[in-house]
Design a protein around this motif. Structure first.
Motif, PDB file in Angstrom:
ATOM      1  N   GLN A 164      25.462  32.553 -47.341  1.00 27.76           N
ATOM      2  CA  GLN A 164      24.376  33.011 -48.200  1.00 27.76           C
ATOM      3  C   GLN A 164      24.875  33.798 -49.408  1.00 27.76           C
ATOM      4  N   GLN A 170      19.921  30.495 -50.637  1.00 19.53           N
ATOM      5  CA  GLN A 170      18.940  31.528 -50.315  1.00 19.53           C
ATOM      6  C   GLN A 170      18.657  31.486 -48.821  1.00 19.53           C
ATOM      7  N   SER A 171      18.471  32.676 -48.235  1.00 17.72           N
ATOM      8  CA  SER A 171      18.207  32.783 -46.801  1.00 17.72           C
ATOM      9  C   SER A 171      16.738  33.098 -46.574  1.00 17.72           C
ATOM     10  N   ASP A 172      16.160  32.519 -45.494  1.00 20.43           N
ATOM     11  CA  ASP A 172      14.799  32.896 -45.121  1.00 20.43           C
ATOM     12  C   ASP A 172      14.851  33.953 -44.017  1.00 20.43           C
ATOM     13  N   SER A 178      18.445  27.776 -47.666  1.00 23.26           N
ATOM     14  CA  SER A 178      18.013  26.793 -48.656  1.00 23.26           C
ATOM     15  C   SER A 178      19.120  26.675 -49.699  1.00 23.26           C
TER      16      SER A 178
END
Length: 861
Positions: A164, A170-172, A178
């Motif tokens: 990340q 991008q991290s959720d 993502s």
């Protein structure tokens, strides 16, 4: 061009006929142009590319345009030497090639003697990619080990979280990534070209990475992947190989609360002791007096151990010691004798009336230890239980140069993790082993200077399970319960006992395994024809997804609820063996999904001029649905007017739930579309086997997808300082276990439930009896039955279109600048929709519609 198209066809047939494997190349390319000081191209110059780590070399000649390229090059440190008659020798040193990189090294030769030479350092070769549209970022070993981010502080040894920190990632909130705007399930993760995606879902196996000490690099590609690669996002991890120099290290990382600061609001530090330790070593394989592997045989290996002792606080509400003997006098409740309707004297159940089955369960209920021990209150039994986390892993890689044209490497990775998880009451803790076995072997063969073949085979096996040392099956058998079905079960377990106002005895199933098994390989053929670099490949993946199947907590062992219906005190009902209701089912086999995915591609990198490269190709993919070996799947076909039809795998009619079939007004004869009663003018619903419905055993069709890829890289000023890149690509998105599991246990959900009552002092159910005289399944009114979830019969995999345009500029000082526009649209995502109601079936379809797109995770809730 006619000959070129013939070449495409011939090579496609060659690969299709000779390859039955799957994966993706991890090699790179070194290319450039040779010219003199005036800018004139120098043909037939000798270009020698040397892997300085292993002291191995390959030579090529520049073509009539002065261009050269060296394909299928291992990631490593390199030098490039260019020589031609009448010119000084050109040397480029300190070059670093990473996986899947196209590295440009142009050579300008000065007039002079070949004994004279000019040397340039790597910093003079540029910091931007100039010959491909792909946008990528890489972690090398120094960044992995020196980045101020202690991955081991997350409670395991996986470097997954470091991804990340790369641009475009991008991290959720769940820790999924993502890449360049794609949803997490649109990324492929691989180790040395072999997938480490969890096929029971559609996410990476986060612990399937080797030790950080064994990683040469982690590369993330999110834009412009060529036809060789299936997904929008691609995360490639490359293992370290040995070199001609022996090297190694010992390492130890420790965490201790004494070295931590207080978090906001804390008065004391939580206990923390964790130790990570290991050893790594690499070099040439040398056996004194027997074998000297310098320049040809290399090894690298790492062992890493992690010890993380920890515990959790269990706070249960348990009956008092007096209650377990039948004495409720301190509880402030009138305990009624349900057989007479009169209160028990002193609210105490005589010992002779305590049910022998309940008496055996009492061994799991501890006495209170906190607060008032004479009366029940919340959290009256508190204890620390061990939840320690430990892991061991090792990685071994061997590289061998067979001849000057052939090389092979093999890597084996093994990792075992175990963590304890607590159960309530006096049930022993579960052990949760999470085991990984990963293997790859790759062969690289330069058949001709312009014809190369790469073959690769490997597998990733993950078994994430849970076990318990307690013999629940033997205990359950000793209870002597009458009326359960499916015992002895194939799994260890205990009945579930829920008692209102007390912590339930709800351990349920005590062992199970979730297995993700992928066997894959690849055969890639690369052919250089003039200015064209053609690449062809066929890949196949064999997938197995295994997961525990269950319908209620106790399943075959039974669920029993006690609410105080008969005595006024839930625990008193329990002591008398009078459940309010009972439930059980017959799980005969776990989910066992199997499928094969087929892929092929053809691509061309066309160097139109020294300043312009075009990349184009097409990819073919065919991903059939999972076939369940146990037959525990079902689907719904809405194409049958007014009623729809349900479909089950051939040979598994015995698993169908009678309750569901009756409530859906199923035709009485399986396979028939007529007969049975008519309800509200509507005929019966057909129940068809897959063959009768004209479907494969996966109960849905699968699309064949052709996905074009196009890209360009243009150097407008003819140097390595500025490049304009762009392209358009189409990608298919794999749907794995999430979609498969939406079909499991639908038609087969056959939980039998019984409600208890007492008539004239005689209970309908009292332990050891667990059922009344009825069938046990509820027949819902026609039109209100529930199917669960289904897949569209004519399934379409989701697909994405991506377009991009970038301008890159080398600013000097080892610094580059990129300005990019990246766009992407994804269609046919899986989404849960409610179809128009049918007269006899209220069904939930899992599929996509043009009106209701979704960007949620693939799968049905």
């Amino acid at each position: 061009m006619k000959n070129l198209w013939r070449a495409y066809l011939a090579m496609a047939l060659l690969v299709a006929g000779g390859a039955c494997l799957r994966a993706q190349s991890t090699y790179g390319t070194i290319l450039g142009t040779v010219k003199d000081k005036s800018g004139a191209m120098i043909p037939n110059a000798t270009v020698k590319v040397t892997n300085v780590d292993e002291n191995t070399s390959r030579e090529v000649k520049s073509d009539r345009n002065g261009d050269y390229q060296v394909l299928n090059v291992l990631p490593a440190h390199y030098s490039v030497t260019v020589s031609a008659g009448g010119f000084e020798t050109f040397n480029a040193t300190g070059l670093v090639l990473v996986a899947r990189q196209t590295l440009r090294v142009d050579a300008t030769l000065n007039v002079g003697s070949m004994t004279q030479s000019v040397t340039v350092e790597a910093t003079e070769t540029g910091v931007i990619a100039t010959d491909t549209q792909v946008i990528q970022e890489t972690f090398d070993p120094q960044k992995l080990l020196n980045l101020p981010a202690n991955v081991r502080a997350n409670g395991n040894t996986s470097p997954y979280q470091l991804i990340q920190t790369l641009p475009g990632v991008q991290s959720d909130n769940s820790g999924n990534f993502s890449i360049q705007g794609g949803i997490p399930s649109q990324s492929q993760y691989s180790l040395d070209g072999i997938s480490i995606t969890d096929v029971t879902g559609n996410s990476p196996l986060r612990n399937a990475f080797p030790s950080s000490e064994s990683i040469a690099e982690i590369k993330v590609q999110g834009v412009g992947n060529q036809a060789e690669y299936g997904q929008v996002g691609d995360v490639t991890t490359i293992s370290k190989s040995g070199t001609n120099e022996f090297h190694g290290d010992l390492f130890w990382y420790t965490q201790n609360a004494a070295m931590n600061a207080l978090n906001f609001g804390q008065q004391t530090k939580p206990h923390l002791v964790a130790n990570d330790f290991g050893v790594s070593a690499g070099g040439p394989v040398v056996i004194p007096h027997l074998y000297n592997g310098k320049n040809k045989t290399f090894f690298y290996g790492t062992y890493e151990g992690f010890r993380y002792p920890q515990s959790t606080v269990v706070q249960d509400t348990v009956p008092t010691a007096a209650m377990k003997t039948g004495n409720f006098s301190a509880e402030g409740v009138n305990v009624i004798n349900p057989f007479t309707g009169q209160p028990f004297p002193n609210d105490t159940i005589p010992q002779s009336m305590i049910n022998p089955v309940a008496q055996k369960f009492l061994q799991f209920f501890p006495n209170p230890t906190v607060g008032n021990l004479a009366a029940v209150h919340s959290a009256n039994w508190i204890v620390n239980k061990d939840t320690s986390y430990n892991s061991d892993q090792y990685d071994v890689r061997i590289d061998q140069y067979l001849t000057s044209k052939q090389s092979v490497f093999a890597r084996w990775t093994w990792k075992n993790i175990n963590q304890l998880t607590s159960n309530d009451l006096l049930v022993p803790s579960n052990s949760n082993p999470d085991n990984y076995k990963m293997f790859v072997v790759a062969h690289n063969y330069a058949i001709l200077p312009n014809l190369l073949n790469e073959a690769r085979f490997g597998f990733t096996l993950n078994d994430s399970s849970f076990t318990n040392p307690y013999n629940g099956a033997a205990f359950s058998q000793s209870l002597g319960l009458q009326g359960l079905i499916g015992l002895p079960a194939f799994f260890n377990g205990l009945p579930v006992v829920d008692i209102n106002n007390l912590t339930g005895f709800d351990a349920g199933r005590l062992n199970g395994s979730s297995q993700s098994r992928t066997f894959q390989g690849v055969d890639n053929v690369t052919w250089t024809k003039g200015r064209h670099t053609l690449k062809f490949g066929v890949d196949i993946r064999h997938i197995e997804a295994i997961d525990p199947l269950g319908f209620i907590g106790g399943d075959n062992y039974g669920n029993f609820s006690f609410s105080g219906t008969f005595t006024g005190a839930p625990f008193a009902d329990f002591l008398l063996g009078l459940p309010t209701n009972t439930g059980f089912d017959n799980v005969q086999m776990d989910n066992d999904g199997i499928t094969d995915h087929y892929n092929a591609y053809v691509q061309d990198s066309f160097r139109v001029s020294p300043n312009l490269t075009l990349e184009y190709g097409i990819r073919f993919e065919y991903h059939p649905g999972y076939v369940d070996a146990s037959g525990n799947i079902g689907n719904f076909d809405p194409s049958y007017a007014r009623t729809g039809a349900v479909v089950y795998p051939d040979g598994h009619a015995s698993l169908l739930s009678p309750g569901y079939l009756q409530s859906a007004n199923a035709c009485p004869t399986l396979g028939s579309k007529t007969g049975g009663q008519t309800v509200n003018g509507v005929a019966c619903m057909p129940v068809l086997s897959a063959s009768q419905a004209g479907l494969p055993q996966s109960l849905r069709t699968a699309p064949v997808r052709f996905m074009p890829r196009f890209g360009f890289a243009y150097r407008p000023f003819g140097d390595d300082k500025t490049v304009i890149r762009g392209g358009y690509s189409v990608y298919n998105t794999e749907v794995l276990g999430s979609i498969y599991y939406s079909l499991t246990g639908t038609l087969q959900s056959a939980t039998l439930t019984y409600n208890n009552s007492i008539t004239n002092g005689v209970p309908a159910i009292q332990w050891p009896n667990v059922r009344t005289g009825g069938a046990g399944y509820t027949v819902a009114p026609a039109g209100t039955d529930y199917f669960g979830t289904a897949n569209q019969i004519n399934w379409k995999d989701p697909y994405s279109e991506q377009w991009n345009l970038s301008i890159d500029r080398d600013l000097g000082f080892n610094t580059g600048l990129r300005l990019s526009y990246i766009g992407m649209a994804t269609r046919d995502l899986a989404v849960g929709t409610e179809p128009e109601p049918v007269v006899l079936l209220d069904d939930l379809l899992c599929g996509s519609t043009a009106d209701e797109p979704s960007v949620s995770e693939l799968g049905c809730d």
